[in-house]
Enzyme design. Sequence first.
Site, PDB file in Angstrom:
ATOM      1  N   THR A  91       2.092  26.950   5.070  1.00 40.31           N
ATOM      2  CA  THR A  91       1.139  27.278   4.559  1.00 40.31           C
ATOM      3  C   THR A  91      -0.065  27.306   5.624  1.00 40.31           C
ATOM      4  O   THR A  91      -0.230  26.171   6.201  1.00 40.31           O
ATOM      5  CB  THR A  91       0.858  26.387   3.147  1.00 40.31           C
ATOM      6  OG1 THR A  91       1.864  26.696   2.509  1.00 40.31           O
ATOM      7  CG2 THR A  91      -0.441  26.912   2.442  1.00 40.31           C
TER       8      THR A  91
ATOM      9  N   ARG B  79       7.914  31.888  -9.251  1.00 45.61           N
ATOM     10  CA  ARG B  79       7.263  30.483  -9.024  1.00 45.61           C
ATOM     11  C   ARG B  79       5.697  30.642  -8.239  1.00 45.61           C
ATOM     12  O   ARG B  79       5.835  31.491  -7.191  1.00 45.61           O
ATOM     13  CB  ARG B  79       8.369  29.642  -8.169  1.00 45.61           C
ATOM     14  CG  ARG B  79       7.572  27.995  -7.958  1.00 45.61           C
ATOM     15  CD  ARG B  79       6.967  28.223  -6.592  1.00 45.61           C
ATOM     16  NE  ARG B  79       6.598  26.743  -6.264  1.00 45.61           N
ATOM     17  CZ  ARG B  79       5.853  26.357  -5.323  1.00 45.61           C
ATOM     18  NH1 ARG B  79       5.452  27.493  -4.682  1.00 45.61           N
ATOM     19  NH2 ARG B  79       5.505  25.306  -4.987  1.00 45.61           N
ATOM     20  N   VAL B  80       4.854  29.938  -8.842  1.00 42.58           N
ATOM     21  CA  VAL B  80       3.466  30.034  -8.358  1.00 42.58           C
ATOM     22  C   VAL B  80       3.231  28.497  -7.829  1.00 42.58           C
ATOM     23  O   VAL B  80       3.264  27.502  -8.776  1.00 42.58           O
ATOM     24  CB  VAL B  80       2.613  30.526  -9.272  1.00 42.58           C
ATOM     25  CG1 VAL B  80       1.284  30.433  -8.595  1.00 42.58           C
ATOM     26  CG2 VAL B  80       2.823  31.945  -9.330  1.00 42.58           C
TER      27      VAL B  80
ATOM     28  N   ASP C 184       0.342  25.597  -5.729  1.00 41.76           N
ATOM     29  CA  ASP C 184      -0.985  25.340  -5.942  1.00 41.76           C
ATOM     30  C   ASP C 184      -1.936  26.036  -5.371  1.00 41.76           C
ATOM     31  O   ASP C 184      -3.131  26.281  -5.544  1.00 41.76           O
ATOM     32  CB  ASP C 184      -1.176  23.985  -5.421  1.00 41.76           C
ATOM     33  CG  ASP C 184      -0.762  23.834  -3.823  1.00 41.76           C
ATOM     34  OD1 ASP C 184       0.177  24.147  -3.566  1.00 41.76           O
ATOM     35  OD2 ASP C 184      -1.676  23.525  -3.105  1.00 41.76           O
TER      36      ASP C 184
ATOM     37  N   THR D 200      -2.207  21.814   1.244  1.00 42.87           N
ATOM     38  CA  THR D 200      -0.898  22.198   1.505  1.00 42.87           C
ATOM     39  C   THR D 200      -0.166  21.116   1.072  1.00 42.87           C
ATOM     40  O   THR D 200      -0.520  20.076   1.063  1.00 42.87           O
ATOM     41  CB  THR D 200      -0.919  22.636   2.925  1.00 42.87           C
ATOM     42  OG1 THR D 200       0.630  22.571   3.391  1.00 42.87           O
ATOM     43  CG2 THR D 200      -1.541  21.423   3.819  1.00 42.87           C
TER      44      THR D 200
ATOM     45  N   HIS E   7       3.380  19.881  -1.558  1.00 44.31           N
ATOM     46  CA  HIS E   7       4.116  19.958  -2.301  1.00 44.31           C
ATOM     47  C   HIS E   7       3.422  20.704  -3.808  1.00 44.31           C
ATOM     48  O   HIS E   7       2.740  19.836  -4.430  1.00 44.31           O
ATOM     49  CB  HIS E   7       5.095  18.723  -3.009  1.00 44.31           C
ATOM     50  CG  HIS E   7       6.315  19.050  -3.874  1.00 44.31           C
ATOM     51  ND1 HIS E   7       7.095  18.308  -4.187  1.00 44.31           N
ATOM     52  CD2 HIS E   7       6.615  20.092  -4.602  1.00 44.31           C
ATOM     53  CE1 HIS E   7       7.945  18.547  -5.121  1.00 44.31           C
ATOM     54  NE2 HIS E   7       7.600  19.860  -5.422  1.00 44.31           N
ATOM     55  N   GLY E   8       3.386  21.785  -3.983  1.00 46.80           N
ATOM     56  CA  GLY E   8       2.804  22.550  -4.900  1.00 46.80           C
ATOM     57  C   GLY E   8       2.649  22.113  -6.185  1.00 46.80           C
ATOM     58  O   GLY E   8       1.532  22.116  -6.923  1.00 46.80           O
TER      59      GLY E   8
HETATM   60  N1  ASP Z   1       1.644  24.115  -1.270  1.00 43.10           N
HETATM   61  C1  ASP Z   1       2.309  25.360  -0.996  1.00 43.10           C
HETATM   62  C2  ASP Z   1       3.184  25.847  -2.201  1.00 43.10           C
HETATM   63  O1  ASP Z   1       3.662  24.668  -2.846  1.00 43.10           O
HETATM   64  C3  ASP Z   1       3.298  25.210   0.039  1.00 43.10           C
HETATM   65  C4  ASP Z   1       2.960  24.292   1.397  1.00 43.10           C
HETATM   66  O2  ASP Z   1       1.881  23.989   1.647  1.00 43.10           O
HETATM   67  O3  ASP Z   1       3.617  24.251   2.431  1.00 43.10           O
HETATM   68  O4  ASP Z   1       3.401  26.766  -2.470  1.00 43.10           O
END
Ligand code: ASP
Length: 288
Positions: free
Chosen positions: A159, A186-187, A189, A209, A211-212
Amino acid sequence: MIVHGGAGALPPARRADHAEGCLRAARAGVAVLGAGGSALDATQRAVEVLEDDPRFNAGRGACLTRDGEVELDAAIADGAGPRYGGVCALPPFAHPIAVARAVLEANGHVLYAAHGAREFALRHGFEALSSSALITEAALARWRAVQAGEAEAGWPGGTVGAVAFDGRHLAAATSTGGMMNKHPGRVGDSPIPGAGTVADDAAGAASLTGHGERILQLSLGAWIVAALERGDDPMAVAEAAIARLAARVDGTGGVVLLDRRGRPGWAHNTPSMSRAWVSLDGQEASGA
Ligand code: ASP
């Protein structure tokens, strides 16, 4: 201005390359500031540079859903106001962050999803793309490996996000394809106010960034803004936020932030997080 290219597990051999990508984006953002642009303009520009860069999981190079499609999340926050604009589960567009900015400027709804987000973008003159325009060979190979049952050890090209201070106002922007092989719809953070993207001139601004789902469970962005509003040291706030992510929900991730005076902070508990910091007077730092 401070920029990240995602928390993850980049192989050591590729870290310098990703740090350079972040530095290039941060310089582009600072050039906007140098030309009199706002923090909002600068964060948008830096994120667009990273959305164009196929090494990162945003725009071109984004992750694929379980169905092999591209669904994009992006948000931009203006510390003045504060104001916010976001899109989630957006079908392919070259610059989701520009669509998020149009949402912010339209000054009506704050967040658009999926089909409605696409309609909004088309109405505002953005060109819809096919998934194939954004899917890279590397993303496809990784998707195939995950579909074949190989554990996702952390998407290495993460991200992207940027945070800027123009001397008056703060802004933050984040853009992502989410997580590899995610369920359609799926959405994460990134596009959610108070989770992955936050800015408030009275406190500070941050792009997260990682694990959302874990970041969402803690509303971690809101927690960071509250800590910055108390005047806590920005580096200590970044470290405490990531420690909280690990301690409370066993989460992994990272953050870049600026406090209300523009002082930077960053932290991650993943093996890598590419990042770069550039000041208007030409100082630079980067790493991964
Ligand atoms: N935070 C992002 C999500 O969960 C993924 C990431 O930061 O790599 O969509």
